[in-house]
Design an enzyme around this catalytic site. Structure first.
Site, PDB file in Angstrom:
ATOM      1  N   HIS A 263       1.050  -1.181  -0.090  1.00 58.81           N
ATOM      2  CA  HIS A 263      -0.044  -0.040   0.034  1.00 58.81           C
ATOM      3  C   HIS A 263       0.802   1.265  -0.036  1.00 58.81           C
ATOM      4  O   HIS A 263       0.356   2.298  -0.415  1.00 58.81           O
ATOM      5  CB  HIS A 263      -0.965  -0.225   1.009  1.00 58.81           C
ATOM      6  CG  HIS A 263      -2.011  -1.087   0.966  1.00 58.81           C
ATOM      7  ND1 HIS A 263      -1.967  -2.104   1.573  1.00 58.81           N
ATOM      8  CD2 HIS A 263      -3.283  -1.068   0.196  1.00 58.81           C
ATOM      9  CE1 HIS A 263      -2.834  -2.856   1.214  1.00 58.81           C
ATOM     10  NE2 HIS A 263      -3.757  -2.141   0.476  1.00 58.81           N
TER      11      HIS A 263
ATOM     12  N   HIS B 223      -1.950  -5.150  -6.614  1.00 56.62           N
ATOM     13  CA  HIS B 223      -2.310  -6.380  -5.871  1.00 56.62           C
ATOM     14  C   HIS B 223      -3.680  -7.094  -5.796  1.00 56.62           C
ATOM     15  O   HIS B 223      -4.576  -6.557  -6.187  1.00 56.62           O
ATOM     16  CB  HIS B 223      -1.584  -6.553  -4.590  1.00 56.62           C
ATOM     17  CG  HIS B 223      -2.527  -5.431  -3.605  1.00 56.62           C
ATOM     18  ND1 HIS B 223      -2.101  -4.245  -3.569  1.00 56.62           N
ATOM     19  CD2 HIS B 223      -3.611  -5.647  -2.920  1.00 56.62           C
ATOM     20  CE1 HIS B 223      -2.854  -3.513  -2.786  1.00 56.62           C
ATOM     21  NE2 HIS B 223      -3.842  -4.243  -2.337  1.00 56.62           N
TER      22      HIS B 223
ATOM     23  N   CYS C 144     -14.429  -6.916   2.667  1.00 55.56           N
ATOM     24  CA  CYS C 144     -13.366  -6.503   1.651  1.00 55.56           C
ATOM     25  C   CYS C 144     -12.059  -6.729   2.157  1.00 55.56           C
ATOM     26  O   CYS C 144     -11.818  -6.614   3.297  1.00 55.56           O
ATOM     27  CB  CYS C 144     -13.420  -5.349   0.948  1.00 55.56           C
ATOM     28  SG  CYS C 144     -13.901  -3.958   2.043  1.00 55.56           S
TER      29      CYS C 144
ATOM     30  N   HIS D  76      -7.662  -9.041   1.030  1.00 64.81           N
ATOM     31  CA  HIS D  76      -6.808  -9.685   0.002  1.00 64.81           C
ATOM     32  C   HIS D  76      -6.753 -11.030   0.299  1.00 64.81           C
ATOM     33  O   HIS D  76      -6.640 -11.234   1.517  1.00 64.81           O
ATOM     34  CB  HIS D  76      -5.439  -8.949   0.180  1.00 64.81           C
ATOM     35  CG  HIS D  76      -5.682  -7.552   0.478  1.00 64.81           C
ATOM     36  ND1 HIS D  76      -5.763  -6.756   1.512  1.00 64.81           N
ATOM     37  CD2 HIS D  76      -5.602  -6.370  -0.598  1.00 64.81           C
ATOM     38  CE1 HIS D  76      -5.579  -5.430   1.300  1.00 64.81           C
ATOM     39  NE2 HIS D  76      -5.544  -5.232   0.020  1.00 64.81           N
TER      40      HIS D  76
ATOM     41  N   GLU E 282     -14.479 -11.272   9.552  1.00 66.49           N
ATOM     42  CA  GLU E 282     -15.160  -9.771   9.676  1.00 66.49           C
ATOM     43  C   GLU E 282     -16.581  -9.904  10.153  1.00 66.49           C
ATOM     44  O   GLU E 282     -16.825  -9.014  10.815  1.00 66.49           O
ATOM     45  CB  GLU E 282     -15.116  -9.188   8.162  1.00 66.49           C
ATOM     46  CG  GLU E 282     -13.666  -8.779   7.951  1.00 66.49           C
ATOM     47  CD  GLU E 282     -13.359  -7.846   6.715  1.00 66.49           C
ATOM     48  OE1 GLU E 282     -14.749  -7.120   6.466  1.00 66.49           O
ATOM     49  OE2 GLU E 282     -12.543  -7.901   5.889  1.00 66.49           O
TER      50      GLU E 282
ATOM     51  N   GLU F  79      -4.177   2.565  -2.854  1.00 63.43           N
ATOM     52  CA  GLU F  79      -4.879   1.135  -2.979  1.00 63.43           C
ATOM     53  C   GLU F  79      -4.574   1.016  -4.795  1.00 63.43           C
ATOM     54  O   GLU F  79      -4.955   2.087  -5.530  1.00 63.43           O
ATOM     55  CB  GLU F  79      -6.317   1.133  -2.848  1.00 63.43           C
ATOM     56  CG  GLU F  79      -6.551   1.133  -1.436  1.00 63.43           C
ATOM     57  CD  GLU F  79      -6.568  -0.537  -0.932  1.00 63.43           C
ATOM     58  OE1 GLU F  79      -5.807  -1.438  -1.713  1.00 63.43           O
ATOM     59  OE2 GLU F  79      -7.292  -0.869  -0.006  1.00 63.43           O
TER      60      GLU F  79
ATOM     61  N   GLU G  43      -5.399  -2.031  -7.018  1.00 68.49           N
ATOM     62  CA  GLU G  43      -6.195  -3.511  -6.801  1.00 68.49           C
ATOM     63  C   GLU G  43      -6.659  -3.873  -8.005  1.00 68.49           C
ATOM     64  O   GLU G  43      -7.211  -3.200  -8.877  1.00 68.49           O
ATOM     65  CB  GLU G  43      -6.863  -3.597  -5.762  1.00 68.49           C
ATOM     66  CG  GLU G  43      -6.560  -3.272  -4.094  1.00 68.49           C
ATOM     67  CD  GLU G  43      -7.363  -3.368  -3.110  1.00 68.49           C
ATOM     68  OE1 GLU G  43      -6.980  -3.604  -1.999  1.00 68.49           O
ATOM     69  OE2 GLU G  43      -8.565  -3.165  -3.190  1.00 68.49           O
TER      70      GLU G  43
END
Length: 178
Positions: A24, A30, A68, A70, A88, A113, A115
């Site tokens: 980041h 990513h 959300c 990764h 979460e 970000e 992504e």
């Protein structure tokens, strides 16, 4: 398990790995994913939103989709998505990938970000148990009301949500024929 993210190219082909905060800081492209959950009540469609915890390294206090995150190094999306929904939200439900997109957003001099975001959609009709380290609040919002809120106050939502939600709303409406 390490918090190393999977670096990718614009075709979502793996190119390497990088520690999460470094990815980041350097704005390295990513792999990521976003999960949108909905329910239908009295022929009205509602989407589950979370308000990101204030202590998050970016976008704290902003509204976004249900989950959300990764996938980690060595982890597939099929492994990462249910793991993060449990961490979460405290739930397990089936979701399916409906599209993907790439986006870039700079939050500060030291955080951005970049992504390749895989978007998943699923139904959930029950309660959630949010992790307070991740989520400060959850709410179910009827789709047309949500779309109006996005028009009236776009800065209260995360950047990726503003990109993905209109397309997700269309997918959901088609799925439930509303």
């Amino acid at each position: 398990m390490s918090d190393e993210l999977i670096l990718v190219n614009m075709k979502d082909e793996e190119t390497g790995h990088q520690e999460k905060m470094e990815a980041h800081r350097t704005a390295s492209l990513h792999r990521a994913f976003s999960v949108f959950l909905y329910k239908v009540v009295n022929k009205k469609v509602y989407m589950l939103l979370q308000k990101r915890a204030e202590g998050k390294y970016h976008s704290g206090g902003l509204w976004t989709n249900a989950c959300c995150s990764h996938p980690r190094r060595g982890e597939t999306l099929e492994e990462a998505v249910p793991r993060r929904m449990m961490e979460e939200l405290g739930i397990r439900t089936e979701v399916k990938e409906v599209f993907s997109f790439t986006y870039y957003h700079r939050f500060s001099d030291i955080c951005a970000e970049f992504e390749y975001d895989h978007v998943f959609v699923g139904r959930w009709e029950d309660k959630v148990t949010p992790d307070p380290q991740e989520i400060s609040e959850t709410v179910w919002v009827e789709l047309s009301r949500l779309e109006q809120q996005m028009m009236d106050a776009p800065d209260t939502f995360t950047p990726w949500f503003m990109i993905a939600a209109p397309k997700v709303n269309a997918v959901i409406r088609e799925e439930v024929s509303v």
